[in-house]
Write an enzyme that holds these catalytic residues in place. Sequence first.
Site, PDB file in Angstrom:
ATOM      1  CG  HIS A 140       0.845   6.780  -5.021  1.00 47.65           C
ATOM      2  ND1 HIS A 140       0.561   7.857  -4.209  1.00 47.65           N
ATOM      3  CD2 HIS A 140       0.089   6.943  -6.139  1.00 47.65           C
ATOM      4  CE1 HIS A 140      -0.326   8.638  -4.810  1.00 47.65           C
ATOM      5  NE2 HIS A 140      -0.625   8.105  -5.972  1.00 47.65           N
TER       6      HIS A 140
ATOM      7  NE  ARG B 206       3.377   5.013  -0.532  1.00 45.03           N
ATOM      8  CZ  ARG B 206       4.123   5.612  -1.460  1.00 45.03           C
ATOM      9  NH1 ARG B 206       3.864   6.827  -1.846  1.00 45.03           N
ATOM     10  NH2 ARG B 206       5.163   4.975  -1.982  1.00 45.03           N
TER      11      ARG B 206
ATOM     12  CE1 TYR C 151       8.477   5.135  -3.599  1.00 40.25           C
ATOM     13  CE2 TYR C 151       7.894   4.499  -5.835  1.00 40.25           C
ATOM     14  CZ  TYR C 151       7.542   4.691  -4.522  1.00 40.25           C
ATOM     15  OH  TYR C 151       6.249   4.441  -4.109  1.00 40.25           O
TER      16      TYR C 151
END
Length: 353
Positions: free
Chosen positions: A256, A252, A265
């Site tokens: 998200h 990805r 993160y």
Amino acid sequence: MDPLPSSEPRPLNAPEPGPPTSEQLRELYSLMAAVRHLDTSAVVWQRQGIIPGYAPELGQEAAQVGSGYAVDISRDFVFPTYREMGVARAMGVDMVAYMSTHKATWHGGLYDPLKSRLAPIQAVVAGSVLHAVGWAHGQTLSANGNSDLGAALTYFGDGASSQGDIHEAMNFAAVMNAPVVFFVQNNGWAISVPTERQVAGGSVAARAAGYGMPALRIDGNDVVAVFQSTRRALAHCRSGNGPVLIEAMTYRRGPHSTSDDPGRYRSLDAERADAGADPLDRFRQRLLADGIADEQFFKNAAAAARAEEEQIRTGIQALGPRPGAEMFDLVFQETTPALRAQAASWREESEHV
């Protein structure tokens, strides 16, 4: 004492499909180009206020287009999550009707699930797998000895694989020999948690042995490999051989969702290093090297993708709001006193009736 049953998974009982034709390869690229452009545009739409939210799939186009393209919409049924826009596009679903969910005008999309063979968009994590197994089990119940079944294809992510619903669905499907392909897109992240911190053993495909079902762990960024593997898995299921698990390894590349900040993160350098080759560029180079497409083809594909996005955006903007009272409809087959009271209160406050 009887010996313990073997924990080895059953072999995939379907022959290797023939290679895709040149026409199919060009169509796969055109679909990937259309999905890439629509996906990146949808993020822009959200920033512009055209849609309130969206779950990007940048980097996962090969996994989605390749698997969706393998579906036989005359007999199979697909059960998506909220991130399968590329699957819907590859299946020929009306994209204005599909994107209506992201416009928040209707739950699960305005398209007809029975006609399109795509179940309503599922936002509950791992929820779609249960519906898929139920539908697939229905196929076996109605088969009456006919070995040529329709197969279910259901999607989930590596994060969802930690949900109990996945275990229940796989166990039931294996016990009942249901024709369902479990397609996990392992994109490296369960929102902000990397796969290695939430998938014990490091592989979702390895779990198939515990359910006695075949598993394929494939390069999810190779659209041809995805297409061929999904075709073979669906053929296995349609022949009455039970379920299959496919783990497509991808990445990805974006957030998200449009409310997520991946910079919290992971670093941009880590993202670039871990993502690998772009699946669209990779396929482009392959087509050029094999003489299947030329530069004019790619220019035409890009132009078609832009024109399609403009048409979809226009359609999305034309969608008017749904009546607010609709939120109380279609909740139960027979309404309840509590729901009637809530509806009456809402109308009094909002519509002054």
